[in-house]
Design an enzyme around this catalytic site. Structure first.
Site, mmCIF file in Angstrom:
data_model
loop_
_atom_site.group_PDB
_atom_site.id
_atom_site.type_symbol
_atom_site.label_atom_id
_atom_site.label_comp_id
_atom_site.label_asym_id
_atom_site.label_seq_id
_atom_site.Cartn_x
_atom_site.Cartn_y
_atom_site.Cartn_z
ATOM 1 N N GLU A 20 0.889 -1.235 -0.320
ATOM 2 C CA GLU A 20 -0.016 -0.045 0.159
ATOM 3 C C GLU A 20 1.429 0.942 -0.010
ATOM 4 O O GLU A 20 1.724 1.304 0.484
ATOM 5 C CB GLU A 20 -1.228 -0.200 1.259
ATOM 6 N N PHE A 22 0.583 5.826 -1.055
ATOM 7 C CA PHE A 22 -0.369 7.025 -0.353
ATOM 8 C C PHE A 22 0.628 7.981 -1.446
ATOM 9 O O PHE A 22 1.673 8.410 -2.044
ATOM 10 C CB PHE A 22 -0.430 7.785 0.777
ATOM 11 N N PRO A 23 -0.518 9.197 -1.665
ATOM 12 C CA PRO A 23 0.200 9.916 -2.976
ATOM 13 C C PRO A 23 1.070 11.372 -2.172
ATOM 14 O O PRO A 23 0.068 11.531 -1.348
ATOM 15 C CB PRO A 23 -1.224 10.551 -3.524
ATOM 16 N N PRO A 24 2.269 10.865 -2.569
ATOM 17 C CA PRO A 24 3.348 11.772 -2.095
ATOM 18 C C PRO A 24 2.509 13.431 -1.839
ATOM 19 O O PRO A 24 1.509 13.787 -2.765
ATOM 20 C CB PRO A 24 4.710 12.536 -2.333
ATOM 21 N N LYS A 25 2.820 14.314 -1.154
ATOM 22 C CA LYS A 25 2.535 15.814 -1.413
ATOM 23 C C LYS A 25 3.308 16.488 -2.243
ATOM 24 O O LYS A 25 3.020 17.364 -3.034
ATOM 25 C CB LYS A 25 2.827 16.394 0.292
ATOM 26 N N GLY A 111 -14.769 5.785 4.378
ATOM 27 C CA GLY A 111 -14.601 7.096 4.551
ATOM 28 C C GLY A 111 -14.842 7.889 6.047
ATOM 29 O O GLY A 111 -15.322 7.711 6.795
ATOM 30 N N LYS A 175 -22.021 -6.283 3.607
ATOM 31 C CA LYS A 175 -21.182 -5.411 2.129
ATOM 32 C C LYS A 175 -20.826 -6.564 1.650
ATOM 33 O O LYS A 175 -20.694 -6.206 -0.156
ATOM 34 C CB LYS A 175 -19.665 -5.104 2.605
#
Length: 614
Positions: A20, A22-25, A111, A175
Site C-alpha cells: 500500500e 499514499f500519494p506524496p504531497k 471514509g 457488504k
C-alpha cells in the site's frame, strides 16, 4: 487484471502479498515514489494499492499515481475510494477515471465520518456507508463488470464502535452480499484476536478472501499515533518489548521487522490466510527486510544479526517533535513468542552510498523531512487532528476573542490542556527546556505551533535529544513557527533584514497564498541532523520553500476544520475563519546552533516584543 482472478490463478508455494502507498504531497516526492514502487515491486507483490484522501482530498494525485503504476510500471493496482463527504458526482467521476486508466480493482470505503453535524458540507446523499458504494458499483451498467471490489474489516473493532462485534460482522456480511469480492483488514498487532475474529467471520457465511494488513513499526511515536487512530489493541508482550527501546529508533525498527515476520508466520500457519497486505507508509527498507526475512524474495532466513529481543545495551532516544506535531503521522502474548531466535537478513545501512534513495528517509522523525522523499508528509497523511467535535468543545471550549485563543495556546504550554488543534499531545521534554521563551511569544500573541532548541553535538543516546542509531552525535538549530498578524510580520522582516546579520532565515505565508522569505530559490535549511558511523550525514528535518508551503496549506486547513465544529454565523466560527484569513504562518531559523539562546535573544528584543497584543 482483477485481484480475485489473480488470487484464483496464484500458483507460487508462498502466500501472496500486496503493498500500500499514499500519494506524496510534493511533485518531487511523487516522482521519486514511482522509482521506489519499481524497486520494492521487484519483491513480487500481486498488486499495490493507492490510498484516497478524506472527501477526495487527494483525488487527482491518487488517480494519477494509480494510473502510472498500472500503465507504466505494469503492476495491477487497487484504488481506495471513499464515499462520505464526497460532493455529488465525485464518485462517478472517480470510477470513470479509474476505468479509463485501466484500474480494475476498487477498495470501497466509507471514509472519515462527518465531523459534528456536517450540515454545511455538501455531500452525495446516495452514499453514507461502504455498503452503499459497493451496491452502487454492482448495480451500475457502466461499472458493475469493470471492477473487482474489496471492502474493509476491523478485527479490533471499528473506531466509531457504533455497535458490538456481532453487529460489525453483520455490516461486513452486508457488504459482501452487496457484491464485495475480497476483504482487507485494518492493521492490528493481536494475532490471537484476529484468528478468533476470522473464525467468527467464516461462521457468518463470509467466504471471500480475507487479507490481513501488516504494518512494520517505524518509530515508537508513529506506533502510538496509529494504534490510537485505528483503535488497535496493543498486547502486553508488545508494549513490554517496546518500553526499554522506545527511544531508540534503530531498535524499534528492528523489533518492528521481527514482529511483522513473526505475525506473518503465525497468520499464514492458520490455514485460512493465503495472503497479506503490507502498509508501507511509502517507506522501503522495513517491508523489504520482512519479505526477505521470510525467504519469499531470495532473502535468507539464516541467523546473521543479533537477536533484537535481547536486552538493549543502551537506549537511544529518538528525535521527538515538540509542540509542532499536527497529526501527524498501527497480538496477544503469543504473537511474539517466536521472536526469541527470530532471524533477519543484515541491514543494508552504512554502505557508503551517497544519497542512497532506499534509505534517505530511514528515520522519518523530522516535521518536514526531505520534500523530495516519497514519505514526505508521512506524519499527517491520515488527515487533520484525530478529535471529534465533542472533544474539541470539551478541550478548547467556545473561543470568541483573540485573547481566548491566546489562552488556549498558553494552557497547552502550561499543561492545563493536553493538546491544541495543531498539537496532538503535551509538550515534549525538549520543548519544556524552552518553555519560558514559548510562553513569552504566546503572551505577545504569536501562537506557536512548532519549535526546537539549538543543540550542539549531543550523543545520539541523549535522553531528550537523541535519535537514530547509537554511537553518533546529533545537532539542532533553534527554530520556531507561529501565527502572527501582518503588522507583526512586517516588524519581523525589518528586524531580520537590519539585525539578522545572515544568521536568521524565515518563511511567512498566508491563507491567500502569499509567501515571503529571505531564503534564496533552491535554498535548503537542515535544522536537525545526525552523524553516525558508516553512514552519510542524516538530515531528519529540512525547511525550504516547498516543504514550508505544503505545511502552510495544512496548517490553514486546520483553522478551517476547527471553525467547522461551530455553526455558521456563530461568533466562534467568525473568529476562527477571521484568524485564518488575516494571520500569517511564520517559520524562523537561527543558524547559530552553538549558542542555545541565539534565537530567543533575537526574538525577545524590544524591537519585536515591545507591546502586548491582546
Amino acid at each position: 487484471m482483477k485481484l480475485t482472478e489473480k488470487i484464483a490463478a496464484y500458483k507460487l508455494n508462498r502466500p501472496f502479498y500486496t503493498f500500500e502507498f499514499f500519494p506524496p504531497k510534493t511533485d518531487e516526492g511523487f516522482e521519486n515514489l514511482l522509482a521506489r514502487v519499481a524497486r520494492i515491486s521487484s519483491l513480487g507483490p500481486i498488486a499495490v494499492s493507492v490510498t484516497w484522501g478524506a472527501g477526495g482530498a487527494t483525488k487527482d494525485r491518487s488517480l494519477e499515481l494509480a494510473g502510472l503504476i498500472q500503465n507504466e510500471e505494469k503492476i495491477d493496482t487497487i484504488l481506495h475510494l471513499t464515499c462520505t463527504n464526497m460532493e455529488g458526482g465525485m464518485v462517478d467521476e472517480a470510477l470513470r477515471a479509474a476505468k479509463e486508466r485501466g484500474v480494475q480493482n476498487i477498495l470501497a470505503l466509507r471514509g472519515d465520518p462527518p465531523r459534528g453535524e456536517e450540515y454545511w458540507i455538501p455531500t452525495d446523499p446516495r452514499f453514507t456507508h461502504g455498503v452503499d458504494l459497493v451496491a452502487y458499483i454492482r448495480s451500475s451498467p457502466e461499472f458493475s463488470s469493470a471492477f473487482s471490489i474489496g471492502v474493509a474489516a476491523y478485527p479490533d473493532g471499528h473506531t466509531d464502535r457504533e455497535t458490538d462485534e456481532d453487529g460489525e460482522l453483520d455490516h461486513l456480511k452486508a457488504k459482501v452480499d452487496a457484491g464485495a469480492d475480497f476483504i482487507i483488514t485494518q492493521l492490528f498487532y493481536d494475532c490471537d484476536n484476529f484468528l478468533r475474529w476470522l473464525e467468527k467471520v467464516r461462521k457468518k457465511g463470509i467466504t471471500v478472501p480475507v487479507i490481513p494488513s501488516i504494518m512494520p513499526l517505524q518509530t515508537y511515536a508513529s506506533f502510538l499515533r496509529l494504534t490510537k487512530l485505528c483503535g488497535s489493541r496493543v498486547p502486553e508482550s508488545v508494549a513490554s518489548a517496546l518500553e526499554p527501546i522506545k527511544h531508540d529508533d534503530a531498535q524499534v525498527k528492528e523489533y518492528g521487522i521481527a514482529l511483522a515476520i513473526d505475525m506473518v508466520k503465525r497468520l499464514t500457519a492458520s490455514g485460512d490466510v493465503a495472503g497479506l497486505h503490507f502498509c508501507t507508509l511509502n517507506l522501503e527498507k522495513s517491508v523489504r527486510r520482512v519479505i526477505e526475512g521470510l525467504g519469499w524474495a531470495g532473502g535468507s532466513p539464516e541467523i546473521k544479526n543479533r537477536l533484537i529481543t535481547d536486552p538493549p545495551s543502551q537506549a537511544t532516544p529518538s528525535h521527538t517533535d515538540d509542540d509542532l506535531t499536527i497529526t501527524p503521522t498501527s497480538a496477544s502474548d503469543s504473537a511474539t513468542k517466536g521472536l526469541i531466535g527470530s532471524v533477519l537478513p543484515p541491514p543494508d545501512a552504512g554502505r557508503g552510498e551517497i544519497n542512497n534513495a532506499s534509505s534517505w528517509d530511514e528515520y522519518p522523525n523530522g516535521r518536514f523531512g526531505d520534500f523530495k522523499s516519497p514519505a514526505f508528509g508521512l506524519q499527517d497523511q491520515w488527515g487533520g487532528p484525530v478529535i471529534t467535535r465533542g472533544e474539541a468543545l470539551q478541550k478548547w471550549g467556545n473561543p470568541t476573542t483573540v485573547q481566548d485563543l491566546t489562552e488556549i495556546f498558553l494552557k497547552h504550554l502550561r499543561g492545563e490542556v493536553d493538546s491544541t488543534p495543531f498539537s496532538q499531545g503535551p509538550l515534549s521534554p525538549e520543548s519544556m527546556l524552552i518553555l519560558t521563551e514559548l510562553e513569552k511569544l504566546n503572551r505577545h500573541g504569536w501562537w506557536t505551533v512548532g519549535s526546537q532548541p539549538a543543540v550542539d553535538g549531543v550523543p545520539s543516546t541523549h535522553e531528550v535529544f537523541g535519535w537514530g542509531p547509537p554511537s553518533g552525535y546529533v545537532y539542532q538549530k533553534g527554530f520556531v513557527e507561529f501565527f502572527a498578524d501582518q503588522e507583526e510580520v512586517d516588524k519581523i522582516e525589518k528586524r531580520i533584514r537590519e539585525d539578522g546579520q545572515g544568521w536568521v532565515d524565515y518563511f511567512a505565508g498566508n491563507f491567500q497564498g502569499e509567501c515571503r522569505s529571505n531564503v534564496p530559490d533552491g535554498g535548503r535549511n537542515a535544522v536537525t541532523w545526525g552523524v553516525f558511523p558508516g553512514q552519510e550525514v542524516l538530515q531528519t528535518t529540512i525547511i525550504e520553500r516547498e516543504s514550508f508551503l505544503s505545511w502552510k496549506d495544512e496548517a490553514f486547513s486546520i483553522w478551517c476544520e476547527w471553525a467547522s465544529f461551530y455553526p455558521p454565523d456563530s461568533e466562534e466560527r467568525k473568529l476562527l475563519e477571521g484568524v485564518r484569513d488575516r494571520r500569517w504562518l511564520v517559520s524562523i531559523v537561527h543558524h547559530d546552533y552553538k549558542d542555545a539562546s541565539a534565537l530567543w535573544t533575537f526574538l525577545g528584543g524590544d524591537a519585536l516584543l515591545s507591546k502586548s497584543v491582546p
